[in-house]
Design an enzyme around this catalytic site. Sequence first.
Site, PDB file in Angstrom:
ATOM      1  N   HIS A 264       0.939  -1.198  -0.018  1.00 49.27           N
ATOM      2  CA  HIS A 264      -0.003  -0.095   0.019  1.00 49.27           C
ATOM      3  C   HIS A 264       0.931   1.190  -0.029  1.00 49.27           C
ATOM      4  O   HIS A 264       2.111   1.292   0.344  1.00 49.27           O
ATOM      5  CB  HIS A 264      -1.016   0.143   1.163  1.00 49.27           C
ATOM      6  N   ASP A 315      -7.962  -5.612  -0.536  1.00 51.38           N
ATOM      7  CA  ASP A 315      -8.348  -6.409  -1.746  1.00 51.38           C
ATOM      8  C   ASP A 315      -8.002  -7.940  -1.359  1.00 51.38           C
ATOM      9  O   ASP A 315      -8.486  -8.911  -2.021  1.00 51.38           O
ATOM     10  CB  ASP A 315      -7.725  -5.899  -3.028  1.00 51.38           C
TER      11      ASP A 315
HETATM   12  N1  COA Z   1       4.185  -7.538  -4.981  1.00 49.21           N
HETATM   13  C1  COA Z   1       5.430  -7.302  -4.824  1.00 49.21           C
HETATM   14  N2  COA Z   1       6.262  -6.244  -4.601  1.00 49.21           N
HETATM   15  C2  COA Z   1       5.632  -5.160  -4.517  1.00 49.21           C
HETATM   16  C3  COA Z   1       4.246  -5.162  -4.381  1.00 49.21           C
HETATM   17  C4  COA Z   1       3.365  -6.255  -4.620  1.00 49.21           C
HETATM   18  N3  COA Z   1       2.206  -6.430  -4.380  1.00 49.21           N
HETATM   19  N4  COA Z   1       3.519  -3.997  -3.941  1.00 49.21           N
HETATM   20  C5  COA Z   1       4.930  -3.338  -3.792  1.00 49.21           C
HETATM   21  N5  COA Z   1       5.844  -3.623  -4.134  1.00 49.21           N
HETATM   22  C6  COA Z   1       7.464  -3.401  -4.182  1.00 49.21           C
HETATM   23  C7  COA Z   1       7.854  -2.868  -5.383  1.00 49.21           C
HETATM   24  O1  COA Z   1       8.091  -3.896  -6.296  1.00 49.21           O
HETATM   25  C8  COA Z   1       8.763  -2.108  -5.112  1.00 49.21           C
HETATM   26  O2  COA Z   1      10.000  -2.876  -4.509  1.00 49.21           O
HETATM   27  P1  COA Z   1      11.458  -2.162  -5.057  1.00 49.21           P
HETATM   28  O3  COA Z   1      11.557  -0.895  -4.161  1.00 49.21           O
HETATM   29  O4  COA Z   1      12.282  -3.190  -4.616  1.00 49.21           O
HETATM   30  O5  COA Z   1      11.374  -1.775  -6.411  1.00 49.21           O
HETATM   31  C9  COA Z   1       8.111  -1.516  -3.814  1.00 49.21           C
HETATM   32  O6  COA Z   1       7.639  -2.571  -3.248  1.00 49.21           O
HETATM   33  C10 COA Z   1       7.356  -0.332  -3.714  1.00 49.21           C
HETATM   34  O7  COA Z   1       6.215  -0.621  -4.453  1.00 49.21           O
HETATM   35  P2  COA Z   1       5.462   0.744  -5.350  1.00 49.21           P
HETATM   36  O8  COA Z   1       4.670  -0.294  -6.654  1.00 49.21           O
HETATM   37  O9  COA Z   1       6.497   1.760  -5.967  1.00 49.21           O
HETATM   38  O10 COA Z   1       4.485   1.208  -4.422  1.00 49.21           O
HETATM   39  P3  COA Z   1       3.311   1.995  -4.981  1.00 49.21           P
HETATM   40  O11 COA Z   1       2.948   2.805  -3.368  1.00 49.21           O
HETATM   41  O12 COA Z   1       3.458   2.758  -6.112  1.00 49.21           O
HETATM   42  O13 COA Z   1       2.211   1.045  -5.105  1.00 49.21           O
HETATM   43  C11 COA Z   1       0.326  -0.342  -4.761  1.00 49.21           C
HETATM   44  C12 COA Z   1       1.055   0.810  -4.097  1.00 49.21           C
HETATM   45  C13 COA Z   1      -0.877  -0.749  -3.942  1.00 49.21           C
HETATM   46  C14 COA Z   1      -0.239  -0.032  -6.022  1.00 49.21           C
HETATM   47  C15 COA Z   1       1.451  -1.591  -5.059  1.00 49.21           C
HETATM   48  O14 COA Z   1       1.749  -1.992  -3.577  1.00 49.21           O
HETATM   49  C16 COA Z   1       0.877  -2.697  -5.623  1.00 49.21           C
HETATM   50  O15 COA Z   1       0.697  -2.855  -7.013  1.00 49.21           O
HETATM   51  N6  COA Z   1      -0.124  -3.927  -5.019  1.00 49.21           N
HETATM   52  C17 COA Z   1      -0.534  -4.856  -5.748  1.00 49.21           C
HETATM   53  C18 COA Z   1      -1.840  -4.340  -6.371  1.00 49.21           C
HETATM   54  C19 COA Z   1      -3.042  -4.136  -5.396  1.00 49.21           C
HETATM   55  O16 COA Z   1      -3.004  -4.882  -4.478  1.00 49.21           O
HETATM   56  N7  COA Z   1      -3.798  -3.104  -5.475  1.00 49.21           N
HETATM   57  C20 COA Z   1      -4.703  -2.629  -4.560  1.00 49.21           C
HETATM   58  C21 COA Z   1      -4.302  -1.473  -3.571  1.00 49.21           C
HETATM   59  S1  COA Z   1      -5.490  -1.148  -2.481  1.00 49.21           S
END
Ligand code: COA
Length: 378
Positions: A264, A315
């Site tokens: 998140h 989720d």
């Molecule tokens: N699975 C694997 N790695 C994850 C992850 C996941 N679900 N969520 C974050 N990470 C990792 C990223 O790869 C990144 O790693 P790095 O620093 O080694 O490159 C780090 O954690 C930061 O992630 P990032 O995508 O930049 O965070 P964000 O704040 O932009 O995105 C979300 C937040 C929720 C979009 C992201 O965690 C995600 O895509 N989760 C899966 C989709 C999801 O469940 N969405 C519902 C949100 S309520």
Amino acid sequence: MAEVNIYEGAIDKGLEGVVACTTAVSFIVGNTLIYRGYTIEDLAANSTFEEVTYLLWNGRMPSKSELESFTAELNKNMTLDPAYVSVLKTLPTNVHPMAWLRSAVSLMSHWDTDANDNSHEANMRKAVRLTAKMGSIVTAFEAIRNKREILTPQAGKSIAWNFMYMLKGTEPEADIVKLFDTCLILHADHELNCSAFATRVTTSSLSDLHSAVVSAIGALKGSLHGGANEQVMVMLAKIGTIEKAQQFVKDALDAKEKVMGIGHRVYKDGDPRAAILRKFSEQLTKKMGKPELYQISALIDDTMQKEKGLMPNVDFYSATVYHAMGIPTDIFTPIFAVSRIAGWIAHANEQYEKNRIYRPRGKWQGKENLTWKSAEQR
Ligand code: COA
């Protein structure tokens, strides 16, 4: 080129850390979430979706009589206009239910006598209609694609009860309705999430409420936002057995793939809604005779915490909760809309009340000093 004075650190980082507006609707405080001053744990344990909707829109809890008349008003507005239904039946169902819902909500404005009126009074009338009808539209989709009769919502019953009834065609069990109603409370709002922000951006041009909600549905559809709950179920089906869960997570991390329902932007020590849903998931998967779905989920959760320090979001466990309730997987994200409409409307109203159009700048990285030449000379 003039220097753009904005938060350099947030550029191309999804506006991380940027405070875009003031709000009194909902807020993440440490490890909890508050709606209008009440914690999500308190509301989940004691309130109803109708009461929470009133709270989000009015900034205070309703009195007993206010709640009764608000609930009755919502109930009265759940039925879809027959002329609208006949047009819905002409929409092909070969798209994702969220795409169908986006079109259906947009079409709804053609039957709304307040469609062109942006006054607060008209917006509140539209708010009731949109919120009351969202579940009826989603269940109409399910009926249409299965060539079943579209059921009429029952008088005196809640949005949660009627959703379950219209989706399945039978009267739902009281304990399932209670859990489902709590799920609607948990999803009703979440501060400046992507779809609430989309609502506010569209509202800020003084566009109408239906347009703002259509923008929000489009934003919610994506797998990084509301679409994640469906993807969690797809992932669990792919994993299949508990023996394969840890390896699946490790392979996903090695391949730099996202594990759906985990992580998140704001919560770093866990999403309070996931903690509540985890218990529902354990309880319901056991009840349906598929406890392994919860066990696989819990192992993914543990492995992600150990391997990456990431925790589940709303989720993750809602997927198995909805699955155990017998809800088709591609209807999970539309259910998010059935609930989040409450928050979108609260954000739209707040935006209308103290509006200035959203118009950020872009930091220029393109070419300069080019001169047009005719096609023959290029
Ligand atoms: N699975 C694997 N790695 C994850 C992850 C996941 N679900 N969520 C974050 N990470 C990792 C990223 O790869 C990144 O790693 P790095 O620093 O080694 O490159 C780090 O954690 C930061 O992630 P990032 O995508 O930049 O965070 P964000 O704040 O932009 O995105 C979300 C937040 C929720 C979009 C992201 O965690 C995600 O895509 N989760 C899966 C989709 C999801 O469940 N969405 C519902 C949100 S309520």
